[in-house]
Design a protein around this motif. Sequence first.
Motif, PDB file in Angstrom:
ATOM      1  N   GLY A   1     -26.499  67.197 -39.662  1.00  0.00           N
ATOM      2  CA  GLY A   1     -25.523  68.142 -39.141  1.00  0.00           C
ATOM      3  C   GLY A   1     -26.223  69.415 -38.714  1.00  0.00           C
ATOM      4  N   GLU A   2     -25.719  70.544 -39.186  1.00  0.00           N
ATOM      5  CA  GLU A   2     -26.334  71.830 -38.853  1.00  0.00           C
ATOM      6  C   GLU A   2     -27.490  72.189 -39.765  1.00  0.00           C
ATOM      7  OE1 GLU A   2     -24.560  75.599 -40.300  1.00  0.00           O
ATOM      8  OE2 GLU A   2     -22.765  74.370 -40.651  1.00  0.00           O
TER       9      GLU A   2
ATOM     10  N   ARG B   1     -30.268  62.231 -51.399  1.00  0.00           N
ATOM     11  CA  ARG B   1     -29.860  63.627 -51.583  1.00  0.00           C
ATOM     12  C   ARG B   1     -31.009  64.552 -51.196  1.00  0.00           C
ATOM     13  NH1 ARG B   1     -27.303  62.510 -57.548  1.00  0.00           N
ATOM     14  NH2 ARG B   1     -29.475  61.956 -57.930  1.00  0.00           N
ATOM     15  N   TYR B   2     -30.652  65.597 -50.453  1.00  0.00           N
ATOM     16  CA  TYR B   2     -31.666  66.479 -49.898  1.00  0.00           C
ATOM     17  C   TYR B   2     -31.319  67.941 -50.142  1.00  0.00           C
ATOM     18  CZ  TYR B   2     -32.948  62.315 -47.220  1.00  0.00           C
ATOM     19  OH  TYR B   2     -33.314  61.038 -46.854  1.00  0.00           O
ATOM     20  N   LEU B   3     -32.337  68.734 -50.372  1.00  0.00           N
ATOM     21  CA  LEU B   3     -32.220  70.174 -50.273  1.00  0.00           C
ATOM     22  C   LEU B   3     -32.324  70.519 -48.793  1.00  0.00           C
ATOM     23  CD1 LEU B   3     -32.233  73.072 -51.429  1.00  0.00           C
ATOM     24  CD2 LEU B   3     -34.716  72.869 -51.595  1.00  0.00           C
ATOM     25  N   ALA B   4     -31.392  71.315 -48.293  1.00  0.00           N
ATOM     26  CA  ALA B   4     -31.374  71.638 -46.861  1.00  0.00           C
ATOM     27  C   ALA B   4     -30.908  73.071 -46.667  1.00  0.00           C
ATOM     28  CB  ALA B   4     -30.465  70.675 -46.102  1.00  0.00           C
ATOM     29  N   ARG B   5     -31.164  73.586 -45.486  1.00  0.00           N
ATOM     30  CA  ARG B   5     -30.808  74.969 -45.170  1.00  0.00           C
ATOM     31  C   ARG B   5     -30.174  75.011 -43.797  1.00  0.00           C
ATOM     32  NH1 ARG B   5     -35.647  78.352 -46.205  1.00  0.00           N
ATOM     33  NH2 ARG B   5     -34.881  78.350 -48.344  1.00  0.00           N
TER      34      ARG B   5
ATOM     35  N   ASP C   1     -29.599  78.820 -39.265  1.00  0.00           N
ATOM     36  CA  ASP C   1     -29.820  80.270 -39.208  1.00  0.00           C
ATOM     37  C   ASP C   1     -30.472  80.815 -40.471  1.00  0.00           C
ATOM     38  OD1 ASP C   1     -27.796  80.158 -41.070  1.00  0.00           O
ATOM     39  OD2 ASP C   1     -26.305  81.209 -39.853  1.00  0.00           O
ATOM     40  N   GLY C   2     -30.751  79.942 -41.446  1.00  0.00           N
ATOM     41  CA  GLY C   2     -31.411  80.349 -42.669  1.00  0.00           C
ATOM     42  C   GLY C   2     -30.526  81.052 -43.669  1.00  0.00           C
ATOM     43  N   ALA C   3     -29.232  81.122 -43.395  1.00  0.00           N
ATOM     44  CA  ALA C   3     -28.341  81.918 -44.245  1.00  0.00           C
ATOM     45  C   ALA C   3     -27.847  81.158 -45.470  1.00  0.00           C
ATOM     46  CB  ALA C   3     -27.144  82.392 -43.430  1.00  0.00           C
ATOM     47  N   ARG C   4     -27.778  79.829 -45.405  1.00  0.00           N
ATOM     48  CA  ARG C   4     -27.187  79.066 -46.507  1.00  0.00           C
ATOM     49  C   ARG C   4     -28.081  77.898 -46.887  1.00  0.00           C
ATOM     50  NH1 ARG C   4     -22.710  76.313 -45.260  1.00  0.00           N
ATOM     51  NH2 ARG C   4     -23.106  76.450 -43.017  1.00  0.00           N
ATOM     52  N   SER C   5     -28.207  77.664 -48.181  1.00  0.00           N
ATOM     53  CA  SER C   5     -28.922  76.506 -48.698  1.00  0.00           C
ATOM     54  C   SER C   5     -27.926  75.589 -49.401  1.00  0.00           C
ATOM     55  CB  SER C   5     -30.024  76.931 -49.667  1.00  0.00           C
ATOM     56  OG  SER C   5     -31.003  77.708 -48.997  1.00  0.00           O
ATOM     57  N   VAL C   6     -28.095  74.292 -49.224  1.00  0.00           N
ATOM     58  CA  VAL C   6     -27.136  73.320 -49.737  1.00  0.00           C
ATOM     59  C   VAL C   6     -27.882  72.082 -50.224  1.00  0.00           C
ATOM     60  CG1 VAL C   6     -25.252  74.060 -48.207  1.00  0.00           C
ATOM     61  CG2 VAL C   6     -26.837  72.273 -47.446  1.00  0.00           C
ATOM     62  N   TRP C   7     -27.167  71.282 -51.009  1.00  0.00           N
ATOM     63  CA  TRP C   7     -27.553  69.902 -51.263  1.00  0.00           C
ATOM     64  C   TRP C   7     -26.734  69.037 -50.306  1.00  0.00           C
ATOM     65  CZ3 TRP C   7     -31.762  69.688 -53.883  1.00  0.00           C
ATOM     66  CH2 TRP C   7     -32.007  70.508 -54.986  1.00  0.00           C
ATOM     67  N   VAL C   8     -27.388  68.141 -49.580  1.00  0.00           N
ATOM     68  CA  VAL C   8     -26.705  67.247 -48.652  1.00  0.00           C
ATOM     69  C   VAL C   8     -26.953  65.812 -49.088  1.00  0.00           C
ATOM     70  CG1 VAL C   8     -26.372  66.559 -46.250  1.00  0.00           C
ATOM     71  CG2 VAL C   8     -27.080  68.888 -46.782  1.00  0.00           C
TER      72      VAL C   8
ATOM     73  N   VAL D   1     -17.821  68.539 -53.893  1.00  0.00           N
ATOM     74  CA  VAL D   1     -18.093  68.258 -52.482  1.00  0.00           C
ATOM     75  C   VAL D   1     -17.340  69.295 -51.667  1.00  0.00           C
ATOM     76  CG1 VAL D   1     -17.766  66.609 -50.589  1.00  0.00           C
ATOM     77  CG2 VAL D   1     -18.497  65.811 -52.857  1.00  0.00           C
ATOM     78  N   ARG D   2     -18.061  70.152 -50.978  1.00  0.00           N
ATOM     79  CA  ARG D   2     -17.439  71.267 -50.269  1.00  0.00           C
ATOM     80  C   ARG D   2     -17.371  71.076 -48.762  1.00  0.00           C
ATOM     81  NH1 ARG D   2     -15.175  72.026 -54.107  1.00  0.00           N
ATOM     82  NH2 ARG D   2     -15.517  73.582 -55.742  1.00  0.00           N
ATOM     83  N   GLU D   3     -18.117  70.113 -48.235  1.00  0.00           N
ATOM     84  CA  GLU D   3     -18.143  69.913 -46.788  1.00  0.00           C
ATOM     85  C   GLU D   3     -18.426  68.444 -46.512  1.00  0.00           C
ATOM     86  OE1 GLU D   3     -20.497  71.817 -42.898  1.00  0.00           O
ATOM     87  OE2 GLU D   3     -21.066  72.373 -44.943  1.00  0.00           O
ATOM     88  N   VAL D   4     -17.650  67.846 -45.645  1.00  0.00           N
ATOM     89  CA  VAL D   4     -17.848  66.452 -45.242  1.00  0.00           C
ATOM     90  C   VAL D   4     -17.980  66.432 -43.725  1.00  0.00           C
ATOM     91  CG1 VAL D   4     -16.889  64.119 -45.234  1.00  0.00           C
ATOM     92  CG2 VAL D   4     -16.490  65.625 -47.204  1.00  0.00           C
ATOM     93  N   GLY D   5     -19.007  65.773 -43.232  1.00  0.00           N
ATOM     94  CA  GLY D   5     -19.225  65.777 -41.788  1.00  0.00           C
ATOM     95  C   GLY D   5     -19.930  64.528 -41.323  1.00  0.00           C
ATOM     96  N   GLY D   6     -20.435  64.591 -40.089  1.00  0.00           N
ATOM     97  CA  GLY D   6     -21.161  63.474 -39.514  1.00  0.00           C
ATOM     98  C   GLY D   6     -20.289  62.595 -38.652  1.00  0.00           C
ATOM     99  N   THR D   7     -20.762  61.392 -38.404  1.00  0.00           N
ATOM    100  CA  THR D   7     -20.083  60.422 -37.562  1.00  0.00           C
ATOM    101  C   THR D   7     -19.762  59.177 -38.384  1.00  0.00           C
ATOM    102  OG1 THR D   7     -22.147  59.354 -36.887  1.00  0.00           O
ATOM    103  CG2 THR D   7     -21.404  61.266 -35.585  1.00  0.00           C
TER     104      THR D   7
END
Length: 291
Positions: free
Chosen positions: A13-14, A34-38, A41-48, A78-84
């Motif tokens: 995603g983003e 599971r990945y550490l991702a950012r 824009d560098g403003a937010r770090s998440v687990w995806v 789970v705070r965000e669900v995305g993709g195709t």
Amino acid sequence: MEGSRADDPPRIGEYVTLARLDAAYGSRTPPERRYLARSADGARSVWVSLPAAGVDPVRWAAEARQAGELAQPGLWPVREVGGTTAFPWHATPYRPAVPLTAALAAQEGPLPEETVRMIGATLAEALASTHATGLSHAGLSPGAVLLTAYGPVLGCFGAVRATAPDGAPRAGLPGVDQECLAPEQLAGGPIEQPGDVYALGAVLAYAATGHAVPERAEIPAGLRAPITSCLARDPEARPQPAQLVGELMPSAGYGTLTLGTEPTPLPGRGGAALSAQAAHTLAARLPTEVP
């Protein structure tokens, strides 16, 4: 954590992927990638999280959406669900976390009985809260348990349901820890709440001995009764999660262990949740800053 591999997606995603949460621990693999991702824009770090290789992405995405609607204590939010349709993902804000498998690797063996009791009671309370909604978690395994400074939380919601519909044997399917599947689920039976209790017993056996299917004599004497009762082949013979809370932590009242989906630090809680001995071992390995 470990660095990204050549076959890992550079972006989800983003988000730009930085590292894997899960290193390789023998044949025991997590139900999700599971990945550490950012954010770009560098403003937010998440687990995806992504579905494990070979898992039906449509079924996995349906479980991710269900998890996003839950607000049960003790569950990894789970705070965000995305993709195709072909490439679904979900994300949650970054917080320091270590999988249970990594904890045993850091400990170089099983965890102390006090630690296993606290982990088990906290997970049992999370299951009881989930079962009260009429749902089963259907994803409990060592890889699904994440240890944080606030105590254990449970991820990988619906991992077993995502593998195959009821009626289809699940032995050998990707995306599930076979040793944590109740016998009725391995054979293709319905995914029901007693299966969560069996999986909890397998997780506690793993934490206490280093493997999920130990001989009875290998289990520490103080944990033998609750673990073996969870692993009963007859689903009706397995205890209720709320009953296990009292057996594992007699001094803890039900409703005092899990802290909610967005935990608030309490004085001394991190040490109590992991026990003094294990907390010291794990503290050095909990990343306090995102790389």
